[in-house]
Design a protein around this motif. Structure first.
Motif, PDB file in Angstrom:
ATOM      1  N   ARG A   1      21.264  55.373  23.378  1.00  7.87           N
ATOM      2  CA  ARG A   1      19.764  55.605  23.408  1.00  7.87           C
ATOM      3  C   ARG A   1      19.859  57.267  23.121  1.00  7.87           C
ATOM      4  O   ARG A   1      20.767  58.089  23.522  1.00  7.87           O
ATOM      5  CB  ARG A   1      19.298  55.667  24.638  1.00  7.87           C
TER       6      ARG A   1
ATOM      7  N   ARG B   1      12.622  50.174  24.903  1.00  9.20           N
ATOM      8  CA  ARG B   1      13.727  50.132  24.271  1.00  9.20           C
ATOM      9  C   ARG B   1      14.526  49.244  24.837  1.00  9.20           C
ATOM     10  O   ARG B   1      15.411  48.430  24.177  1.00  9.20           O
ATOM     11  CB  ARG B   1      14.217  51.429  24.105  1.00  9.20           C
ATOM     12  N   TRP B   2      14.922  49.408  26.258  1.00 15.13           N
ATOM     13  CA  TRP B   2      15.663  48.297  26.892  1.00 15.13           C
ATOM     14  C   TRP B   2      15.403  46.908  26.694  1.00 15.13           C
ATOM     15  O   TRP B   2      16.175  46.047  26.729  1.00 15.13           O
ATOM     16  CB  TRP B   2      15.726  48.772  28.451  1.00 15.13           C
TER      17      TRP B   2
ATOM     18  N   TRP C   1      21.969  45.000  25.700  1.00  9.32           N
ATOM     19  CA  TRP C   1      21.239  45.768  26.353  1.00  9.32           C
ATOM     20  C   TRP C   1      22.158  47.349  26.589  1.00  9.32           C
ATOM     21  O   TRP C   1      21.705  48.107  26.584  1.00  9.32           O
ATOM     22  CB  TRP C   1      20.887  45.230  27.821  1.00  9.32           C
ATOM     23  N   LEU C   2      23.287  46.818  27.060  1.00  5.87           N
ATOM     24  CA  LEU C   2      24.438  47.962  27.116  1.00  5.87           C
ATOM     25  C   LEU C   2      24.680  48.658  25.940  1.00  5.87           C
ATOM     26  O   LEU C   2      24.575  49.910  25.996  1.00  5.87           O
ATOM     27  CB  LEU C   2      25.780  47.067  27.687  1.00  5.87           C
TER      28      LEU C   2
ATOM     29  N   GLY D   1      22.396  49.363  23.779  1.00  5.45           N
ATOM     30  CA  GLY D   1      21.101  50.024  23.713  1.00  5.45           C
ATOM     31  C   GLY D   1      21.029  51.189  24.489  1.00  5.45           C
ATOM     32  O   GLY D   1      20.652  52.291  24.330  1.00  5.45           O
ATOM     33  N   ARG D   2      21.617  50.777  25.936  1.00  9.79           N
ATOM     34  CA  ARG D   2      21.751  51.985  26.823  1.00  9.79           C
ATOM     35  C   ARG D   2      22.628  53.124  26.370  1.00  9.79           C
ATOM     36  O   ARG D   2      22.425  54.396  26.809  1.00  9.79           O
ATOM     37  CB  ARG D   2      21.990  51.151  27.934  1.00  9.79           C
ATOM     38  N   LEU D   3      23.793  52.512  25.846  1.00  7.19           N
ATOM     39  CA  LEU D   3      24.822  53.712  25.472  1.00  7.19           C
ATOM     40  C   LEU D   3      24.508  54.615  24.489  1.00  7.19           C
ATOM     41  O   LEU D   3      24.817  55.683  24.148  1.00  7.19           O
ATOM     42  CB  LEU D   3      26.040  52.951  25.461  1.00  7.19           C
TER      43      LEU D   3
ATOM     44  N   SER E   1      12.799  49.958  18.244  1.00  5.98           N
ATOM     45  CA  SER E   1      12.789  50.919  19.486  1.00  5.98           C
ATOM     46  C   SER E   1      12.339  52.246  19.052  1.00  5.98           C
ATOM     47  O   SER E   1      11.674  53.052  19.884  1.00  5.98           O
ATOM     48  CB  SER E   1      14.140  50.959  19.999  1.00  5.98           C
TER      49      SER E   1
END
Length: 157
Positions: A146, A89-90, A139-140, A142-144, A82
């Motif tokens: 970022r 990234r997501w 994914w969660l 990666g989202r948290l 990423s």
């Protein structure tokens, strides 16, 4: 990296593992119930809910270990990629979790008989549903985790 940042990453990792495990167990239970329904065994909504908790307790132990190991390997790879492919990234995190659990099932399938582990992964729709559930947990994470967007004028990069 500071101690607080390290603890946040560990907490987000544990949250991602728990979310992926919970969703995967729910998928596995519902696939089992759908198979019973195809055999013309009546399954009501209350029966589905009643069978979910024992299934969570029996399937979740091994699945939790598989998800934790998968994400421990796949998340750093997704993080590295990423940095190169920022706009995706997501997607990289979701694919890392989904692909990782697919590989884990293939490896475990070599050592354990498939009928004693999870009937949900015997057919492609069940395997894809479990891959999606682990992909959501990944994914969660990666989202948290970022990176924050940098503000201001960027000159030369």
């Amino acid at each position: 990296m500071s101690l607080v940042a390290t603890l946040r990453v560990i907490a987000f990792y544990l949250l991602a593992v728990l979310v992926a495990t919970f969703l995967g167990c729910l998928v596995q239970t519902q696939i089992h119930m759908a198979a019973l329904q195809q055999l013309e065994i009546p399954t009501s909504v209350t029966a589905r809910l009643a069978d979910t908790w024992p299934d969570l307790l029996s399937f979740a132990q091994l699945f939790l270990i598989m998800v934790a190991t998968t994400l421990a390997v796949a998340l750093p790879v997704a993080e590295g990629l990423s940095r190169v492919f920022r706009p995706w990234r997501w997607l990289l995190f979701a694919l890392a979790g989904a692909g990782g659990i697919w590989l884990a099932f293939k490896v475990v399938g070599q050592f354990l008989p498939t009928y004693s582990f999870s009937a949900a992964t015997l057919e492609m729709p069940g395997l894809l549903a479990i891959m999606v559930s682990v992909g959501v947990g990944s994914w969660l994470f990666g989202r948290l985790t970022r990176p924050r967007g940098k503000r201001g004028l960027r000159v030369l990069g």
